[in-house]
Design a protein around this motif. Structure first.
Motif, PDB file in Angstrom:
ATOM      1  N   GLY A   1       0.793  -1.213   0.000  1.00 47.88           N
ATOM      2  CA  GLY A   1       0.000   0.000   0.000  1.00 47.88           C
ATOM      3  C   GLY A   1       0.830   1.270   0.000  1.00 47.88           C
ATOM      4  O   GLY A   1       2.057   1.249   0.157  1.00 47.88           O
ATOM      5  N   ASP A   2       0.148   2.396  -0.165  1.00 44.77           N
ATOM      6  CA  ASP A   2       0.822   3.687  -0.309  1.00 44.77           C
ATOM      7  C   ASP A   2       1.624   4.077   0.938  1.00 44.77           C
ATOM      8  O   ASP A   2       2.736   4.607   0.823  1.00 44.77           O
ATOM      9  CB  ASP A   2      -0.196   4.780  -0.615  1.00 44.77           C
ATOM     10  N   ALA A   3       1.082   3.823   2.121  1.00 40.40           N
ATOM     11  CA  ALA A   3       1.812   4.169   3.345  1.00 40.40           C
ATOM     12  C   ALA A   3       3.105   3.373   3.450  1.00 40.40           C
ATOM     13  O   ALA A   3       4.160   3.917   3.821  1.00 40.40           O
ATOM     14  CB  ALA A   3       0.941   3.926   4.575  1.00 40.40           C
ATOM     15  N   GLY A   4       3.035   2.099   3.086  1.00 37.53           N
ATOM     16  CA  GLY A   4       4.230   1.267   3.095  1.00 37.53           C
ATOM     17  C   GLY A   4       5.271   1.750   2.107  1.00 37.53           C
ATOM     18  O   GLY A   4       6.479   1.761   2.403  1.00 37.53           O
ATOM     19  N   GLU A   5       4.828   2.176   0.942  1.00 40.70           N
ATOM     20  CA  GLU A   5       5.771   2.689  -0.051  1.00 40.70           C
ATOM     21  C   GLU A   5       6.420   3.986   0.419  1.00 40.70           C
ATOM     22  O   GLU A   5       7.618   4.204   0.214  1.00 40.70           O
ATOM     23  CB  GLU A   5       5.062   2.897  -1.390  1.00 40.70           C
ATOM     24  N   ARG A   6       5.652   4.846   1.070  1.00 42.35           N
ATOM     25  CA  ARG A   6       6.231   6.086   1.611  1.00 42.35           C
ATOM     26  C   ARG A   6       7.256   5.764   2.685  1.00 42.35           C
ATOM     27  O   ARG A   6       8.329   6.381   2.756  1.00 42.35           O
ATOM     28  CB  ARG A   6       5.133   6.990   2.167  1.00 42.35           C
ATOM     29  N   ALA A   7       6.933   4.786   3.530  1.00 37.45           N
ATOM     30  CA  ALA A   7       7.868   4.387   4.586  1.00 37.45           C
ATOM     31  C   ALA A   7       9.156   3.827   3.994  1.00 37.45           C
ATOM     32  O   ALA A   7      10.262   4.156   4.454  1.00 37.45           O
ATOM     33  CB  ALA A   7       7.210   3.349   5.493  1.00 37.45           C
ATOM     34  N   GLU A   8       9.032   2.996   2.982  1.00 39.24           N
ATOM     35  CA  GLU A   8      10.207   2.399   2.343  1.00 39.24           C
ATOM     36  C   GLU A   8      11.109   3.481   1.739  1.00 39.24           C
ATOM     37  O   GLU A   8      12.334   3.450   1.891  1.00 39.24           O
ATOM     38  CB  GLU A   8       9.766   1.420   1.254  1.00 39.24           C
ATOM     39  N   LYS A   9      10.517   4.424   1.044  1.00 38.85           N
ATOM     40  CA  LYS A   9      11.288   5.469   0.364  1.00 38.85           C
ATOM     41  C   LYS A   9      11.929   6.420   1.371  1.00 38.85           C
ATOM     42  O   LYS A   9      13.069   6.871   1.179  1.00 38.85           O
ATOM     43  CB  LYS A   9      10.363   6.246  -0.577  1.00 38.85           C
ATOM     44  N   LEU A  10      11.221   6.723   2.451  1.00 39.00           N
ATOM     45  CA  LEU A  10      11.773   7.591   3.484  1.00 39.00           C
ATOM     46  C   LEU A  10      12.931   6.924   4.189  1.00 39.00           C
ATOM     47  O   LEU A  10      13.962   7.548   4.469  1.00 39.00           O
ATOM     48  CB  LEU A  10      10.669   7.943   4.488  1.00 39.00           C
TER      49      LEU A  10
END
Length: 213
Positions: free
Chosen positions: A124-133
């Motif tokens: 999901g989008d939150a997971g992708e933001r966490a990964e990129k951060l």
């Protein structure tokens, strides 16, 4: 340009999250019967180590010289002849590839029989933001449907795929990429209930494809 992955090499060699796991043992079982293997984006070399222990002759490749691969190259451009290896494997690396579809095409090209891939599944989008951060070198995790399309586009019949929970030490996961302070706090918030008692649970997908074209 700083070679980020060469700087991280020792931490990935020593990483418990990479050194072992049900997904690693599944790859080894799927490679049974093969004599030669290519380990693409070898990182800490854990797939190569286990395949060699299982009796295979293994060549490793990686784009980072500090990972000390046999061959330095990108996954999208493998400098090997067609059908050079019985099995071609890549574990927990494709989310860093610039073009995963092209990488799977290349892996299929140099494989005689099987292409085996493990990577973190899109959560999901939150997971992708966490990964990129947490790690700016992260490009994207992919869904089951996207992985099916990558394999189909490379002429691979997907014989089996398995989704596995992968529990890791959250603090060590952050430390490997130097994620600290407010950014680390935000990553923790983005993952929500996936972080419990200092452990982060990710979903991994393991794919077993056979070359059909």
């Amino acid at each position: 340009m700083t070679d980020v992955w060469s700087e991280r090499a020792s931490s990935y060699v020593e990483s418990d999250a990479h050194r072992e796991g049900a997904d690693l043992e599944l790859l080894v079982s799927w490679a049974a019967g093969a004599e030669t293997a290519l380990d693409v984006a070898t990182g800490g070399g854990h797939v190569a180590r286990r395949l060699r222990e299982a009796g295979l002759r293994v060549v490793t490749c990686d784009s980072a010289p500090g990972m000390q691969p046999d061959v330095i190259c990108r996954a999208e451009h493998l400098p090997f002849a067609d059908a050079s290896f019985d099995v071609v494997v890549s574990r927990t690396a494709a989310h860093h590839f610039e073009d995963p579809g092209a990488a799977i095409v290349e892996m299929a090209r140099v494989a005689r029989g099987r292409v085996l891939v493990v990577d973190t599944l899109n959560m999901g989008d939150a997971g992708e933001r966490a990964e990129k951060l947490r790690d700016p070198t992260h490009v994207r995790n992919y869904t089951v449907g996207e992985w099916r399309r990558f394999f189909d586009g490379a002429g691979l019949g997907l014989e089996e795929h398995v989704v596995l929970p992968h529990e890791i030490d959250f603090a060590a996961w952050l430390a490997r990429t130097g994620c600290v302070g407010a950014e680390a706090d935000e990553v923790r918030e983005l993952w929500g209930e996936r972080v419990t008692v200092g452990r982060l649970t990710l979903d991994k997908i393991a794919l077993n494809g056979r070359k059909v074209t």
